[in-house]
Design a protein around this motif. Structure first.
Motif, PDB file in Angstrom:
ATOM      1  N   UNK A 183     -14.589 -33.848 -49.018  1.00 24.05           N
ATOM      2  CA  UNK A 183     -14.189 -32.938 -48.028  1.00 24.05           C
ATOM      3  C   UNK A 183     -15.307 -31.945 -47.570  1.00 24.05           C
ATOM      4  N   UNK A 184     -14.950 -31.283 -46.417  1.00 20.53           N
ATOM      5  CA  UNK A 184     -16.102 -30.756 -45.882  1.00 20.53           C
ATOM      6  C   UNK A 184     -15.476 -29.067 -46.062  1.00 20.53           C
ATOM      7  N   UNK A 185     -16.621 -28.337 -45.887  1.00 22.66           N
ATOM      8  CA  UNK A 185     -16.528 -26.870 -45.676  1.00 22.66           C
ATOM      9  C   UNK A 185     -16.829 -26.209 -44.385  1.00 22.66           C
ATOM     10  N   UNK A 186     -15.929 -25.320 -44.018  1.00 17.22           N
ATOM     11  CA  UNK A 186     -16.081 -24.263 -43.043  1.00 17.22           C
ATOM     12  C   UNK A 186     -16.342 -23.022 -43.556  1.00 17.22           C
ATOM     13  N   UNK A 187     -17.653 -22.514 -43.663  1.00 14.92           N
ATOM     14  CA  UNK A 187     -18.021 -21.274 -44.291  1.00 14.92           C
ATOM     15  C   UNK A 187     -18.042 -20.109 -43.281  1.00 14.92           C
ATOM     16  N   UNK A 188     -17.355 -18.995 -43.278  1.00 17.34           N
ATOM     17  CA  UNK A 188     -17.059 -18.044 -42.074  1.00 17.34           C
ATOM     18  C   UNK A 188     -17.676 -16.658 -42.897  1.00 17.34           C
ATOM     19  N   UNK A 189     -18.569 -16.062 -42.532  1.00 13.62           N
ATOM     20  CA  UNK A 189     -18.960 -14.616 -42.988  1.00 13.62           C
ATOM     21  C   UNK A 189     -17.706 -13.822 -42.827  1.00 13.62           C
ATOM     22  N   UNK A 190     -17.356 -12.829 -43.796  1.00 14.11           N
ATOM     23  CA  UNK A 190     -16.364 -12.022 -43.453  1.00 14.11           C
ATOM     24  C   UNK A 190     -16.373 -10.728 -44.400  1.00 14.11           C
ATOM     25  N   UNK A 191     -17.534  -9.662 -44.033  1.00 14.27           N
ATOM     26  CA  UNK A 191     -17.442  -8.426 -44.777  1.00 14.27           C
ATOM     27  C   UNK A 191     -16.220  -7.739 -45.009  1.00 14.27           C
ATOM     28  N   UNK A 192     -15.215  -7.981 -44.188  1.00 14.06           N
ATOM     29  CA  UNK A 192     -13.934  -7.173 -44.600  1.00 14.06           C
ATOM     30  C   UNK A 192     -13.224  -7.761 -46.031  1.00 14.06           C
ATOM     31  N   UNK A 193     -13.854  -8.777 -46.592  1.00 13.36           N
ATOM     32  CA  UNK A 193     -13.444  -8.788 -47.920  1.00 13.36           C
ATOM     33  C   UNK A 193     -13.721  -7.870 -48.850  1.00 13.36           C
ATOM     34  N   UNK A 194     -14.674  -7.102 -48.387  1.00 12.00           N
ATOM     35  CA  UNK A 194     -15.075  -5.964 -49.212  1.00 12.00           C
ATOM     36  C   UNK A 194     -14.220  -4.743 -49.089  1.00 12.00           C
ATOM     37  N   UNK A 195     -13.092  -4.733 -48.215  1.00 11.65           N
ATOM     38  CA  UNK A 195     -12.268  -3.595 -48.146  1.00 11.65           C
ATOM     39  C   UNK A 195     -11.860  -2.878 -49.379  1.00 11.65           C
ATOM     40  N   UNK A 196     -11.812  -1.413 -49.339  1.00 18.73           N
ATOM     41  CA  UNK A 196     -11.529  -0.733 -50.387  1.00 18.73           C
ATOM     42  C   UNK A 196     -10.179   0.107 -49.847  1.00 18.73           C
ATOM     43  N   UNK A 197      -9.163  -0.237 -50.347  1.00 16.92           N
ATOM     44  CA  UNK A 197      -7.898   0.442 -49.758  1.00 16.92           C
ATOM     45  C   UNK A 197      -7.130   1.180 -50.688  1.00 16.92           C
ATOM     46  N   UNK A 198      -7.854   1.735 -51.467  1.00 19.06           N
ATOM     47  CA  UNK A 198      -7.443   2.545 -52.713  1.00 19.06           C
ATOM     48  C   UNK A 198      -6.939   3.880 -52.229  1.00 19.06           C
ATOM     49  N   UNK A 199      -7.501   4.479 -51.111  1.00 20.17           N
ATOM     50  CA  UNK A 199      -6.879   5.716 -50.835  1.00 20.17           C
ATOM     51  C   UNK A 199      -7.068   5.800 -49.146  1.00 20.17           C
ATOM     52  N   UNK A 200      -5.997   6.399 -48.592  1.00 21.53           N
ATOM     53  CA  UNK A 200      -5.796   6.506 -47.043  1.00 21.53           C
ATOM     54  C   UNK A 200      -5.341   5.343 -46.466  1.00 21.53           C
ATOM     55  N   UNK A 201      -5.480   5.506 -45.101  1.00 19.49           N
ATOM     56  CA  UNK A 201      -4.972   4.235 -44.367  1.00 19.49           C
ATOM     57  C   UNK A 201      -5.984   3.453 -43.747  1.00 19.49           C
ATOM     58  N   UNK A 202      -7.210   3.780 -43.980  1.00 17.84           N
ATOM     59  CA  UNK A 202      -8.449   3.185 -43.171  1.00 17.84           C
ATOM     60  C   UNK A 202      -9.185   2.602 -44.428  1.00 17.84           C
ATOM     61  N   UNK A 203      -9.369   1.267 -44.476  1.00 18.23           N
ATOM     62  CA  UNK A 203     -10.025   0.702 -45.445  1.00 18.23           C
ATOM     63  C   UNK A 203     -11.662   1.012 -45.370  1.00 18.23           C
ATOM     64  N   UNK A 204     -12.174   1.155 -46.378  1.00 13.17           N
ATOM     65  CA  UNK A 204     -13.659   1.504 -46.627  1.00 13.17           C
ATOM     66  C   UNK A 204     -14.527   0.021 -46.830  1.00 13.17           C
TER      67      UNK A 204
END
Length: 149
Positions: free
Chosen positions: A71-92
């Protein structure tokens, strides 16, 4: 490093309406470098991904790795996987690697996959991208280097 892997029959990534990367059967890998990650982490995560047995064998069981199926791989950078959603409504996103480190580690991760013999296409680091995919299964797997001893 965090990876969100989706087993796909096909996937593509576009920038400004132009496809810049695509794969047929294989994996869409959304990739996020985290603070404290280094090249060793990127190499270990590439090896883990390449060995992950999430493809069907002859009996229909998830027992084959991407290297087994060609199989092949499509690798896409996505910094939003670091989202911290523990407080508030806006991820850090403060736990994500700095952009220059993220770019370097993403490139190293891609190079490590290619070094394992996998065909890899990519998005464009830091660009506004649109990702299209057909998730096969659906199978979606989360890998986090911090969760493995």
């Amino acid at each position: 490093m965090r990876l969100l892997l989706q087993r796909v029959t096909e996937a593509s990534v576009s920038v400004e309406g132009r496809i810049v990367g695509r794969t047929g059967p294989g994996l869409l890998a959304l990739v996020c470098a985290m603070q404290g990650d280094d090249e060793d982490v990127a190499e270990r995560m590439a090896a883990r991904m390449a060995k992950l047995r999430i493809f069907r064998d002859e009996a229909g069981r998830m027992n084959r790795a991407i290297t087994d199926i060609g199989g092949g791989v499509l690798a896409v950078s996505q910094f939003t996987l670091a989202a911290d959603t523990r407080s508030g409504n806006r991820p850090g996103f403060s736990s994500a690697a700095a952009p220059e480190d993220g770019r370097r580690l993403y490139a190293h991760f891609v190079a490590a996959l290619r070094g394992l013999g996998l065909p890899v296409e990519t998005g464009i680091f830091g660009a506004e991208m649109q990702v299209s995919l057909i998730n096969d299964g659906p199978v979606t797997i989360w890998l986090d280097s911090a969760e493995r001893a």
